[in-house]
Design a protein around this motif. Structure first.
Motif, PDB file in Angstrom:
ATOM      1  N   MET A   1       0.882  -1.130  -0.004  1.00 55.39           N
ATOM      2  CA  MET A   1       0.087   0.086  -0.286  1.00 55.39           C
ATOM      3  C   MET A   1       1.422   1.317  -0.288  1.00 55.39           C
ATOM      4  N   LYS A   2       0.516   1.905  -0.676  1.00 54.53           N
ATOM      5  CA  LYS A   2       1.784   3.170  -0.902  1.00 54.53           C
ATOM      6  C   LYS A   2       1.150   4.374   0.399  1.00 54.53           C
ATOM      7  N   LYS A   3      -0.155   4.296   0.500  1.00 56.14           N
ATOM      8  CA  LYS A   3      -0.370   5.774   1.659  1.00 56.14           C
ATOM      9  C   LYS A   3      -0.677   4.052   2.844  1.00 56.14           C
ATOM     10  N   SER A   4      -1.039   4.977   3.940  1.00 50.97           N
ATOM     11  CA  SER A   4      -0.708   4.272   5.344  1.00 50.97           C
ATOM     12  C   SER A   4      -3.384   4.410   5.223  1.00 50.97           C
ATOM     13  N   LEU A   5      -3.415   3.858   5.561  1.00 51.56           N
ATOM     14  CA  LEU A   5      -5.266   4.216   6.148  1.00 51.56           C
ATOM     15  C   LEU A   5      -4.533   5.509   7.317  1.00 51.56           C
ATOM     16  N   LYS A   6      -3.924   5.989   7.373  1.00 52.58           N
ATOM     17  CA  LYS A   6      -3.664   6.772   8.552  1.00 52.58           C
ATOM     18  C   LYS A   6      -3.485   7.684   7.295  1.00 52.58           C
ATOM     19  N   GLU A   7      -2.663   8.008   6.705  1.00 52.33           N
ATOM     20  CA  GLU A   7      -2.918   8.954   5.771  1.00 52.33           C
ATOM     21  C   GLU A   7      -4.012   9.686   4.625  1.00 52.33           C
ATOM     22  N   ILE A   8      -4.506   7.767   4.619  1.00 51.42           N
ATOM     23  CA  ILE A   8      -5.582   8.073   3.997  1.00 51.42           C
ATOM     24  C   ILE A   8      -6.466   8.872   4.606  1.00 51.42           C
ATOM     25  N   ARG A   9      -6.688   8.317   5.692  1.00 51.12           N
ATOM     26  CA  ARG A   9      -7.795   9.348   6.758  1.00 51.12           C
ATOM     27  C   ARG A   9      -7.634  10.549   6.850  1.00 51.12           C
ATOM     28  N   LYS A  10      -5.913  11.176   7.447  1.00 52.80           N
ATOM     29  CA  LYS A  10      -6.733  12.146   6.973  1.00 52.80           C
ATOM     30  C   LYS A  10      -7.000  12.964   5.427  1.00 52.80           C
ATOM     31  N   SER A  11      -5.956  12.783   4.822  1.00 56.20           N
ATOM     32  CA  SER A  11      -6.104  13.377   2.936  1.00 56.20           C
ATOM     33  C   SER A  11      -7.091  13.612   3.125  1.00 56.20           C
ATOM     34  N   SER A  12      -8.459  12.694   3.574  1.00 59.75           N
ATOM     35  CA  SER A  12      -9.832  12.782   3.450  1.00 59.75           C
ATOM     36  C   SER A  12     -10.925  14.008   4.498  1.00 59.75           C
ATOM     37  N   GLY A  13      -9.639  13.993   5.125  1.00 61.54           N
ATOM     38  CA  GLY A  13      -9.352  15.665   6.175  1.00 61.54           C
ATOM     39  C   GLY A  13     -11.090  14.420   7.374  1.00 61.54           C
ATOM     40  N   LEU A  14     -10.452  12.714   7.496  1.00 64.30           N
ATOM     41  CA  LEU A  14     -11.392  11.939   8.302  1.00 64.30           C
ATOM     42  C   LEU A  14     -10.688  12.247   9.575  1.00 64.30           C
ATOM     43  N   GLU A  15     -11.242  12.406  11.237  1.00 59.47           N
ATOM     44  CA  GLU A  15     -10.689  11.835  12.589  1.00 59.47           C
ATOM     45  C   GLU A  15     -10.960  10.574  12.835  1.00 59.47           C
ATOM     46  N   ILE A  16     -10.379  10.494  13.801  1.00 63.05           N
ATOM     47  CA  ILE A  16     -10.155   9.087  14.529  1.00 63.05           C
ATOM     48  C   ILE A  16     -12.145   8.616  14.368  1.00 63.05           C
ATOM     49  N   GLY A  17     -12.363   9.645  15.508  1.00 66.28           N
ATOM     50  CA  GLY A  17     -13.906  10.183  15.576  1.00 66.28           C
ATOM     51  C   GLY A  17     -14.888   9.463  14.641  1.00 66.28           C
TER      52      GLY A  17
END
Length: 76
Positions: A1-17
């Motif tokens: 995977m080129k980007k981690s799930l965390k990177e994808i989440r952050k780039s989508s503007g999503l928070e863990i919550g």
């Protein structure tokens, strides 16, 4: 995977919550997945299910998302 799930989440503007509410996965387990600390998740079946659900929510193919976990299992 080129980007981690965390990177994808952050780039989508999503928070863990946001992910926790949408998937019903606790924030603790989401953080464990993002940090590669899979020992925090109680059993293999749960880890795979949580990774699948999290990846699906972000639109990441499961085979890509599970690679880090499979590497963890090989080293364990």
């Amino acid at each position: 995977m080129k980007k981690s799930l965390k990177e994808i989440r952050k780039s989508s503007g999503l928070e863990i919550g946001d992910i926790a509410r949408a998937t019903c996965i606790t924030t603790r387990y989401i953080q464990a997945i993002e940090e590669g600390d899979f020992s925090e998740i109680p059993a293999d079946i749960y880890a795979r299910g949580y990774i699948r659900q999290y990846a699906q929510y972000l639109g990441v193919p499961f085979p890509e998302a599970i690679k880090e976990y499979e590497t963890y299992l090989e080293k364990k």
